[in-house]
Design an enzyme around this catalytic site. Structure first.
Site, PDB file in Angstrom:
ATOM      1  N   HIS A  29       2.366  -6.235  -6.646  1.00 19.25           N
ATOM      2  CA  HIS A  29       3.062  -6.481  -5.374  1.00 19.25           C
ATOM      3  C   HIS A  29       2.156  -6.224  -4.013  1.00 19.25           C
ATOM      4  O   HIS A  29       2.697  -5.582  -3.233  1.00 19.25           O
ATOM      5  CB  HIS A  29       4.334  -5.601  -5.302  1.00 19.25           C
ATOM      6  CG  HIS A  29       5.185  -5.846  -6.498  1.00 19.25           C
ATOM      7  ND1 HIS A  29       5.893  -6.819  -6.879  1.00 19.25           N
ATOM      8  CD2 HIS A  29       5.593  -4.861  -7.522  1.00 19.25           C
ATOM      9  CE1 HIS A  29       6.766  -6.726  -7.905  1.00 19.25           C
ATOM     10  NE2 HIS A  29       6.537  -5.528  -8.556  1.00 19.25           N
ATOM     11  N   GLN A  47       7.326 -12.535  -4.911  1.00 14.90           N
ATOM     12  CA  GLN A  47       7.381 -11.053  -5.286  1.00 14.90           C
ATOM     13  C   GLN A  47       6.096 -10.585  -5.972  1.00 14.90           C
ATOM     14  O   GLN A  47       6.054  -9.220  -5.625  1.00 14.90           O
ATOM     15  CB  GLN A  47       8.569 -11.230  -6.312  1.00 14.90           C
ATOM     16  CG  GLN A  47       8.983  -9.866  -6.828  1.00 14.90           C
ATOM     17  CD  GLN A  47       9.108  -9.605  -8.260  1.00 14.90           C
ATOM     18  OE1 GLN A  47       8.278  -9.946  -9.182  1.00 14.90           O
ATOM     19  NE2 GLN A  47      10.298  -9.406  -8.579  1.00 14.90           N
ATOM     20  N   GLN A  95       8.757  -2.583 -15.251  1.00 13.57           N
ATOM     21  CA  GLN A  95       7.852  -2.128 -16.217  1.00 13.57           C
ATOM     22  C   GLN A  95       7.695  -0.651 -16.255  1.00 13.57           C
ATOM     23  O   GLN A  95       7.667  -0.032 -14.708  1.00 13.57           O
ATOM     24  CB  GLN A  95       6.512  -2.701 -15.704  1.00 13.57           C
ATOM     25  CG  GLN A  95       5.443  -2.736 -16.835  1.00 13.57           C
ATOM     26  CD  GLN A  95       4.419  -3.545 -16.686  1.00 13.57           C
ATOM     27  OE1 GLN A  95       4.373  -4.771 -16.268  1.00 13.57           O
ATOM     28  NE2 GLN A  95       3.185  -3.335 -17.303  1.00 13.57           N
ATOM     29  N   SER A 150      11.472  -5.446  -9.755  1.00 17.48           N
ATOM     30  CA  SER A 150      10.132  -6.319 -10.071  1.00 17.48           C
ATOM     31  C   SER A 150      10.400  -6.991 -11.359  1.00 17.48           C
ATOM     32  O   SER A 150      11.186  -7.998 -11.203  1.00 17.48           O
ATOM     33  CB  SER A 150       9.071  -5.133 -10.453  1.00 17.48           C
ATOM     34  OG  SER A 150       7.904  -5.762 -10.449  1.00 17.48           O
ATOM     35  N   LEU A 151       9.785  -6.875 -12.331  1.00 23.28           N
ATOM     36  CA  LEU A 151      10.368  -7.593 -13.991  1.00 23.28           C
ATOM     37  C   LEU A 151      11.574  -7.643 -13.801  1.00 23.28           C
ATOM     38  O   LEU A 151      11.950  -8.768 -14.281  1.00 23.28           O
ATOM     39  CB  LEU A 151       9.488  -6.703 -14.743  1.00 23.28           C
ATOM     40  CG  LEU A 151      10.053  -7.017 -16.152  1.00 23.28           C
ATOM     41  CD1 LEU A 151       9.301  -8.565 -16.652  1.00 23.28           C
ATOM     42  CD2 LEU A 151       9.460  -6.135 -17.255  1.00 23.28           C
ATOM     43  N   ARG A 189       3.047 -14.086 -16.961  1.00 24.97           N
ATOM     44  CA  ARG A 189       3.062 -13.444 -15.680  1.00 24.97           C
ATOM     45  C   ARG A 189       2.234 -12.041 -16.003  1.00 24.97           C
ATOM     46  O   ARG A 189       1.383 -11.519 -14.979  1.00 24.97           O
ATOM     47  CB  ARG A 189       4.457 -12.810 -15.266  1.00 24.97           C
ATOM     48  CG  ARG A 189       4.565 -12.205 -14.036  1.00 24.97           C
ATOM     49  CD  ARG A 189       6.040 -11.823 -13.541  1.00 24.97           C
ATOM     50  NE  ARG A 189       6.507 -10.952 -12.579  1.00 24.97           N
ATOM     51  CZ  ARG A 189       6.493  -9.540 -12.533  1.00 24.97           C
ATOM     52  NH1 ARG A 189       6.596  -8.828 -13.618  1.00 24.97           N
ATOM     53  NH2 ARG A 189       6.744  -8.882 -11.383  1.00 24.97           N
TER      54      ARG A 189
END
Length: 313
Positions: A202, A251, A11, A92-93, A117
């Site tokens: 996170h 995560q 992101q 991440s994403l 999510r």
């Protein structure tokens, strides 16, 4: 021919008009059409035309970046089927994009999953309660210690993204993040930059989102990955379905160990990292992690051809 991995952005890489020059590629257009059908709205139009405020909503941003990333990867595979990545990873994403590329997750399931999510992350912490900040110029150890020092009165802050040596993003309660920034300035940080985000990603404040994600994953058809996926929370490769599910849930509340992941891929024999998706954010990080790696990005037909020539050379 170079040994390479494909990597996928997270992101923050989105912008209105991304992939405008790439949509004439039939594979890219088909991928967006597939995502539109899975989501039930015109994601392609939002990506090309905005409005920006809508594209920047977390539950829209995440499917948009994932779809663009997979569109780029599919275009690459169609243009050079002889070039097979040895591994993949995502920031991440981007880990969800990596799992689609590795055959563990379908695109339709993936875009619906990351929309959920995004919604769960937004619901986990009210706007303004959490914050994130990029800390530049300190060691990982100094950042971790400073976060521990700044966590008090029930307000915590944690190291969220270990992006490069000397660049760590922290995440947590807004007041604790602010306290940590003052501590880091005292330790000699080059800069402390608050990030324009609506959720503290996170970190343990995302536990309710992780719980919702775990429940959603039970209803998703996940498979073993066909190529190793270097998981954010382990900085190590996984292929088994059970390990993939475990890493995706962890995560949301754990750190993204990107610098370690890149170093591990290099140690495992990867010579080149090719970023699939908009904006070249990972190319910038990867260059700072290891200057000996060959880097490239696919976000247009022009860059696609350049990457193919680089990998074949």
């Amino acid at each position: 021919m170079k040994t390479f991995a494909v990597v996928f952005p997270g992101q923050g890489s989105q912008f209105v008009g991304m992939f405008a020059d790439f949509m004439s590629n039939q594979v890219v257009a088909q991928t967006f059409a597939e995502a539109n059908e899975a989501l039930g709205y015109d994601l392609k139009s939002l990506v090309l035309n905005g409005p920006e405020a809508e594209l920047n909503k977390t539950e829209v941003t995440q499917p948009a970046i994932l779809t663009a990333s997979i569109a780029a990867y599919r275009a690459f595979c169609a243009a050079a089927p002889e070039l097979k990545p040895q591994a993949c990873a995502g920031h991440s994403l981007g880990e969800y994009s990596a799992l689609v590329a590795a055959g563990a997750l379908s695109l339709g399931d993936a875009v619906r999953l990351v929309r959920l999510r995004g919604q769960a992350m937004q619901e986990a912490v009210p706007a303004g309660v959490g914050a994130m900040m990029a800390v530049l110029g300190l060691s990982d150890e100094d950042v971790v210690a400073g976060c521990a020092e700044a966590s008090k009165d029930g307000e915590g802050v944690w190291a969220a993204n270990f992006n490069t040596p000397g660049q760590v993003v922290i995440s947590g309660a807004a007041a604790a993040v602010e306290r940590a920034g003052e501590i880091f300035k005292g330790k000699g940080a080059r800069r402390c930059v608050p990030l324009a985000v609506s959720v503290p990603s996170h970190c343990p404040m995302m536990q309710s989102a992780a719980d919702k994600l775990a429940a959603a994953l039970e209803g998703i058809e996940l498979k073993d990955a066909q190529i190793p996926v270097y998981a954010n929370v382990l900085a190590a490769p996984v292929t088994a379905k059970a390990d993939i599910v475990d890493c995706l849930v962890k995560q949301l509340v754990g750190s993204v160990r990107w610098a370690e992941s890149v170093q591990k891929m290099k140690a495992d024999g990867i010579e080149a990292l090719i970023e699939m998706g908009p904006n070249k954010v990972l190319c910038g990080l990867n260059r700072k992690i290891d200057k000996s790696l060959v880097l490239g990005n696919v976000d247009s037909d022009e860059h696609l051809q350049a990457v193919i020539e680089t990998l074949q050379g």
